[in-house]
Design a protein around this motif. Structure first.
Motif, mmCIF file in Angstrom:
data_model
loop_
_atom_site.group_PDB
_atom_site.id
_atom_site.type_symbol
_atom_site.label_atom_id
_atom_site.label_comp_id
_atom_site.label_asym_id
_atom_site.label_seq_id
_atom_site.Cartn_x
_atom_site.Cartn_y
_atom_site.Cartn_z
ATOM 1 N N LEU A 30 0.834 -1.203 0.000
ATOM 2 C CA LEU A 30 0.000 0.000 0.000
ATOM 3 C C LEU A 30 0.870 1.254 0.000
ATOM 4 O O LEU A 30 0.617 2.196 -0.759
ATOM 5 C CB LEU A 30 -0.935 0.008 1.209
ATOM 6 N N ARG A 31 1.917 1.262 0.816
ATOM 7 C CA ARG A 31 2.820 2.426 0.825
ATOM 8 C C ARG A 31 3.472 2.625 -0.537
ATOM 9 O O ARG A 31 3.591 3.755 -1.011
ATOM 10 C CB ARG A 31 3.896 2.266 1.901
ATOM 11 N N LEU A 32 3.897 1.548 -1.152
ATOM 12 C CA LEU A 32 4.507 1.648 -2.484
ATOM 13 C C LEU A 32 3.499 2.126 -3.520
ATOM 14 O O LEU A 32 3.838 2.887 -4.420
ATOM 15 C CB LEU A 32 5.097 0.300 -2.896
ATOM 16 N N ALA A 33 2.258 1.683 -3.407
ATOM 17 C CA ALA A 33 1.220 2.084 -4.364
ATOM 18 C C ALA A 33 0.888 3.571 -4.250
ATOM 19 O O ALA A 33 0.365 4.159 -5.192
ATOM 20 C CB ALA A 33 -0.042 1.246 -4.158
ATOM 21 N N ASN A 34 1.211 4.172 -3.125
ATOM 22 C CA ASN A 34 0.987 5.607 -2.957
ATOM 23 C C ASN A 34 1.952 6.438 -3.795
ATOM 24 O O ASN A 34 1.749 7.629 -3.970
ATOM 25 C CB ASN A 34 1.086 6.009 -1.485
ATOM 26 N N ASN A 35 3.011 5.803 -4.304
ATOM 27 C CA ASN A 35 3.990 6.477 -5.149
ATOM 28 C C ASN A 35 3.743 6.033 -6.601
ATOM 29 O O ASN A 35 3.996 4.884 -6.951
ATOM 30 C CB ASN A 35 5.404 6.101 -4.699
ATOM 31 N N HIS A 36 3.257 6.948 -7.419
ATOM 32 C CA HIS A 36 2.921 6.610 -8.807
ATOM 33 C C HIS A 36 4.092 5.993 -9.568
ATOM 34 O O HIS A 36 3.890 5.195 -10.470
ATOM 35 C CB HIS A 36 2.413 7.850 -9.557
ATOM 36 N N GLU A 41 6.178 -1.063 -11.560
ATOM 37 C CA GLU A 41 6.970 -2.171 -11.021
ATOM 38 C C GLU A 41 6.099 -3.115 -10.194
ATOM 39 O O GLU A 41 6.254 -4.338 -10.261
ATOM 40 C CB GLU A 41 8.129 -1.645 -10.170
ATOM 41 N N LEU A 42 5.173 -2.572 -9.438
ATOM 42 C CA LEU A 42 4.256 -3.409 -8.659
ATOM 43 C C LEU A 42 3.443 -4.309 -9.581
ATOM 44 O O LEU A 42 3.326 -5.511 -9.344
ATOM 45 C CB LEU A 42 3.318 -2.539 -7.812
ATOM 46 N N VAL A 43 2.891 -3.720 -10.632
ATOM 47 C CA VAL A 43 2.066 -4.487 -11.571
ATOM 48 C C VAL A 43 2.906 -5.568 -12.260
ATOM 49 O O VAL A 43 2.488 -6.726 -12.359
ATOM 50 C CB VAL A 43 1.394 -3.554 -12.606
ATOM 51 N N GLN A 44 4.088 -5.202 -12.723
ATOM 52 C CA GLN A 44 4.958 -6.146 -13.436
ATOM 53 C C GLN A 44 5.365 -7.329 -12.566
ATOM 54 O O GLN A 44 5.607 -8.423 -13.068
ATOM 55 C CB GLN A 44 6.206 -5.442 -13.950
ATOM 56 N N ASN A 45 5.426 -7.119 -11.263
ATOM 57 C CA ASN A 45 5.868 -8.176 -10.360
ATOM 58 C C ASN A 45 4.728 -8.925 -9.677
ATOM 59 O O ASN A 45 4.967 -9.721 -8.777
ATOM 60 C CB ASN A 45 6.828 -7.609 -9.321
ATOM 61 N N GLY A 46 3.483 -8.666 -10.083
ATOM 62 C CA GLY A 46 2.366 -9.455 -9.582
ATOM 63 C C GLY A 46 1.673 -8.952 -8.336
ATOM 64 O O GLY A 46 0.981 -9.710 -7.663
ATOM 65 N N ALA A 47 1.822 -7.679 -8.032
ATOM 66 C CA ALA A 47 1.205 -7.141 -6.822
ATOM 67 C C ALA A 47 -0.316 -7.214 -6.848
ATOM 68 O O ALA A 47 -0.945 -7.427 -5.812
ATOM 69 C CB ALA A 47 1.646 -5.693 -6.597
ATOM 70 N N VAL A 48 -0.913 -7.064 -8.024
ATOM 71 C CA VAL A 48 -2.381 -7.084 -8.097
ATOM 72 C C VAL A 48 -2.902 -8.442 -7.630
ATOM 73 O O VAL A 48 -3.812 -8.518 -6.796
ATOM 74 C CB VAL A 48 -2.872 -6.745 -9.522
ATOM 75 N N THR A 49 -2.316 -9.512 -8.117
ATOM 76 C CA THR A 49 -2.723 -10.852 -7.706
ATOM 77 C C THR A 49 -2.498 -11.060 -6.209
ATOM 78 O O THR A 49 -3.344 -11.627 -5.514
ATOM 79 C CB THR A 49 -1.939 -11.913 -8.502
ATOM 80 N N THR A 50 -1.384 -10.575 -5.715
ATOM 81 C CA THR A 50 -1.075 -10.696 -4.289
ATOM 82 C C THR A 50 -2.105 -9.957 -3.448
ATOM 83 O O THR A 50 -2.532 -10.452 -2.406
ATOM 84 C CB THR A 50 0.343 -10.149 -4.000
#
Length: 108
Positions: A30-36, A41-50
């Protein structure tokens, strides 16, 4: 995060970890997602599924509500930059289902 930190963080959520460790991982996402700048990088590494896993695994435990809330907030932030990735993962119906069941689980 530098040197593959996002990838390692997400990989840690895929292993057998305690609910406290998973909550810490979700809080960090969540903290990382606050930074556009971090969202691609979050999406590319599978954060949405996580982030969807705690929503899918939710039972009737009220203690899971905080983690679910953080997941929904992070998905919302990610969707501002990568809406197609969030939609393709099936997040929208799952989030709506979570909202409807939270109404029944959260004491007022």
């Amino acid at each position: 995060m530098k040197n593959g930190g996002v990838k390692l963080l997400i990989a840690s959520a895929e292993t057998k970890i305690s609910s406290r460790q998973l909550e810490s991982t979700i809080r960090t996402l969540l903290r990382l997602a606050n930074n556009h700048r971090s969202i691609d990088e979050l999406v590319q590494n599978g954060a949405v599924t996580t982030l969807l896993k705690p929503l899918r695994a939710a039972g009737t435990d009220v203690s899971a509500v905080e983690m679910q809330s953080m997941c929904i907030q992070a998905l919302s932030k990610i969707s501002t930059v990568a809406p197609d990735a969030v939609a393709a993962a099936g997040a929208v119906p799952l989030v709506m289902q979570t909202f409807s069941t939270l109404r029944d689980r959260v004491p007022i």
